[in-house]
Design an enzyme around this catalytic site. Sequence first.
Site, mmCIF file in Angstrom:
data_model
loop_
_atom_site.group_PDB
_atom_site.id
_atom_site.type_symbol
_atom_site.label_atom_id
_atom_site.label_comp_id
_atom_site.label_asym_id
_atom_site.label_seq_id
_atom_site.Cartn_x
_atom_site.Cartn_y
_atom_site.Cartn_z
ATOM 1 N N ASP A 25 76.242 66.013 80.661
ATOM 2 C CA ASP A 25 75.111 65.067 80.656
ATOM 3 C C ASP A 25 75.479 63.619 80.951
ATOM 4 O OD1 ASP A 25 73.558 67.235 80.100
ATOM 5 O OD2 ASP A 25 73.036 66.641 78.062
ATOM 6 N N LYS A 122 71.170 72.816 83.006
ATOM 7 C CA LYS A 122 70.615 73.402 81.788
ATOM 8 C C LYS A 122 69.244 72.788 81.500
ATOM 9 C CE LYS A 122 73.078 70.174 78.719
ATOM 10 N NZ LYS A 122 71.964 69.386 78.225
ATOM 11 N N CYS A 155 73.980 67.847 72.604
ATOM 12 C CA CYS A 155 74.366 68.746 73.692
ATOM 13 C C CYS A 155 75.842 69.118 73.665
ATOM 14 C CB CYS A 155 73.983 68.132 75.029
ATOM 15 S SG CYS A 155 72.188 67.978 75.231
#
Length: 210
Positions: A25, A122, A155
Amino acid sequence: MAQNLFPVELAARLAPGGSALVLIDMQNDFCAAGGYIDVVAGKDVSAGASLVPTLQALMDAARVAGVPVIWVRADYSFDKIPPSMAVVSQARGITAECCKPGTWGAEWFGIAPLPGETIVTKHTYSGFANTDLNAVLQQLKVQSVVFGGVTTQVCVESTVRDAHSAGYFCIVPHDAVASHTASLHDAALTNIRFFLGDVCAASDVLAAWR
């Protein structure tokens, strides 16, 4: 005394031949001023932004050592996320979409993949949930996964948990992951260290890969 079947020493688990670097991310919406976490969530993104030099060093060492660099990115478009995530946004009255493809917020922050490096998309917190990340790691014969990116307690930890459950050795350099809330960052690392894997310094990984 029973013979050890698995490498106990961290340096042995970090052997380049069986390792991968998974970056999570590192996108504008999570790390940049003006992104989703800054504007919508109202959180300080400076910790995530500060990771860039450390992650660049890890990537450089990985590429030289032949360690695969795998990129995990979010696409939290409203039509992609599961109901369990959508209901939270609805309850908070959030109308902005996070890391929507084609927007500035979805673009990489500070670092970016080289041509040919694997990118996994994702739609929820874990990089393993309904993605091909596990298949990619198995194809590469990876045993140990080094994690970097954001956010530590969401995450990153979610992906580490699933990696641990899938049987991978999990290594999290404390200075290669970050959160907008320092106390939650520390708590997540404490939990990972106790239950899920190794917490070390990025310098330990660099030493093993150099």
